[in-house]
Write a protein that holds these residues in place. Structure first.
Motif, short mmCIF file in Angstrom:
data_model
loop_
_atom_site.label_atom_id
_atom_site.label_comp_id
_atom_site.label_asym_id
_atom_site.label_seq_id
_atom_site.Cartn_x
_atom_site.Cartn_y
_atom_site.Cartn_z
N GLY A 163 5.78 -2.46 7.31
CA GLY A 163 5.67 -1.08 6.83
C GLY A 163 6.23 -0.90 5.43
O GLY A 163 5.67 -0.19 4.60
N PHE A 164 7.35 -1.57 5.14
CA PHE A 164 7.96 -1.45 3.82
C PHE A 164 7.11 -2.13 2.75
O PHE A 164 6.86 -1.55 1.69
CB PHE A 164 9.37 -2.04 3.84
CG PHE A 164 10.03 -2.07 2.49
CD1 PHE A 164 10.30 -0.91 1.80
CD2 PHE A 164 10.38 -3.28 1.91
CE1 PHE A 164 10.90 -0.93 0.56
CE2 PHE A 164 10.99 -3.32 0.66
CZ PHE A 164 11.25 -2.14 -0.02
N LEU A 165 6.65 -3.34 3.04
CA LEU A 165 5.83 -4.04 2.05
C LEU A 165 4.50 -3.32 1.83
O LEU A 165 4.01 -3.25 0.70
CB LEU A 165 5.60 -5.49 2.47
CG LEU A 165 6.86 -6.36 2.58
CD1 LEU A 165 6.49 -7.79 2.97
CD2 LEU A 165 7.67 -6.35 1.31
N ARG A 166 3.93 -2.78 2.90
CA ARG A 166 2.68 -2.02 2.76
C ARG A 166 2.91 -0.81 1.86
O ARG A 166 2.14 -0.53 0.96
CB ARG A 166 2.16 -1.57 4.12
CG ARG A 166 0.89 -0.75 4.01
CD ARG A 166 0.27 -0.46 5.38
NE ARG A 166 -1.02 0.16 5.21
CZ ARG A 166 -1.24 1.47 5.35
NH1 ARG A 166 -0.26 2.29 5.67
NH2 ARG A 166 -2.45 1.97 5.18
N TRP A 167 4.01 -0.04 2.12
CA TRP A 167 4.28 1.12 1.29
C TRP A 167 4.41 0.71 -0.18
O TRP A 167 3.86 1.36 -1.06
CB TRP A 167 5.57 1.83 1.74
CG TRP A 167 5.82 3.07 0.92
CD1 TRP A 167 5.38 4.32 1.20
CD2 TRP A 167 6.50 3.14 -0.33
NE1 TRP A 167 5.76 5.17 0.19
CE2 TRP A 167 6.44 4.47 -0.76
CE3 TRP A 167 7.14 2.21 -1.14
CZ2 TRP A 167 7.01 4.90 -1.95
CZ3 TRP A 167 7.71 2.63 -2.34
CH2 TRP A 167 7.64 3.98 -2.73
N GLY A 168 5.10 -0.38 -0.44
CA GLY A 168 5.28 -0.84 -1.82
C GLY A 168 3.97 -1.17 -2.51
O GLY A 168 3.76 -0.82 -3.68
N ARG A 169 3.04 -1.80 -1.80
CA ARG A 169 1.76 -2.15 -2.41
C ARG A 169 0.88 -0.92 -2.63
O ARG A 169 0.22 -0.79 -3.65
CB ARG A 169 1.06 -3.20 -1.56
CG ARG A 169 1.64 -4.57 -1.83
CD ARG A 169 1.38 -5.55 -0.71
NE ARG A 169 1.94 -6.86 -1.01
CZ ARG A 169 3.23 -7.17 -0.94
NH1 ARG A 169 4.12 -6.26 -0.61
NH2 ARG A 169 3.66 -8.38 -1.23
N VAL A 170 0.90 0.00 -1.67
CA VAL A 170 0.14 1.23 -1.85
C VAL A 170 0.75 2.06 -2.98
O VAL A 170 0.03 2.61 -3.83
CB VAL A 170 0.06 2.03 -0.53
CG1 VAL A 170 -0.56 3.41 -0.75
CG2 VAL A 170 -0.73 1.25 0.52
N ALA A 171 2.07 2.15 -3.03
CA ALA A 171 2.75 2.89 -4.10
C ALA A 171 2.40 2.29 -5.47
O ALA A 171 2.16 3.04 -6.43
CB ALA A 171 4.26 2.89 -3.88
#
Length: 188
Positions: A75-83
């Motif tokens: 979830g954290f890595l996904r948020w970072g890539r989308v951000a």
């Protein structure tokens, strides 16, 4: 100390012996222009020091999927890539630090030195000093994600308010619950 909007045209009357910039990726859209102005306004023999983070966020756990489209992605890595994609929609390059050395050398800077540091996110490191850095980093990310995470993702109209909130909640849960197994970190 002098404060200035770094993206405006500089018109200082004097040059500087030292220019320092930290965590500028969230506000600079034209890095070559900024670095060129630094070169123009440094005295001969002067120093420029920049400190910024490099995306993407990372994890030591090799089992974590890193593509945001994958359902098993952290979830954290996904948020970072989308951000990172959302910031790019606004002209911000969160990988700009990787390009600084080449730009600086092209401008005529001499003795360009690049140093990278790995900062843990969470108290998972065994080293006491690293664990303290990780603790502070985790607190910083939790506050940042809570206050700005949804707004950042909403910059991409593809995501609804609820989808953005869900993504932030998944990232926060991931940071809290999986820090010891995932061993999240960032590169400065």
């Amino acid at each position: 100390m002098l404060r200035w909007n770094a993206e405006k045209q500089w018109n200082f009357k004097e040059n500087f012996s030292f220019i320092h910039g930290r965590m500028l990726a969230s506000g600079i859209r034209d890095w070559p222009k900024l670095l060129g102005q630094c070169f123009q306004y440094l005295e001969p023999g002067g120093y420029l020091e920049l400190l910024d983070l490099c995306h993407p966020f990372q994890a030591e756990d090799p089992c974590i999927a890193v593509e945001p489209s994958e359902s098993q992605c952290s979830g954290f890595l996904r948020w970072g890539r989308v951000a990172e994609r959302c910031w790019a929609l606004n002209g911000l390059d969160y990988r700009a630090a990787e390009k600084h050395s080449a730009i600086l050398q092209g401008l005529g800077f001499e003795m360009v030195r690049e140093t990278t540091f790995r900062w843990p996110i969470g108290t998972w490191p065994e080293d006491e000093h690293e664990a303290r850095i990780g603790e502070l980093n985790l607190q910083n990310f939790m506050m940042f994600m809570t206050t700005a995470g949804t707004m950042i993702i909403r910059q991409d109209p593809v995501y609804s308010e609820q989808e953005a909130q869900d993504m932030v909640e998944a990232a926060l849960n991931d940071l809290e619950e999986n820090q010891y197994t995932s061993k999240f970190f960032l590169i400065m």
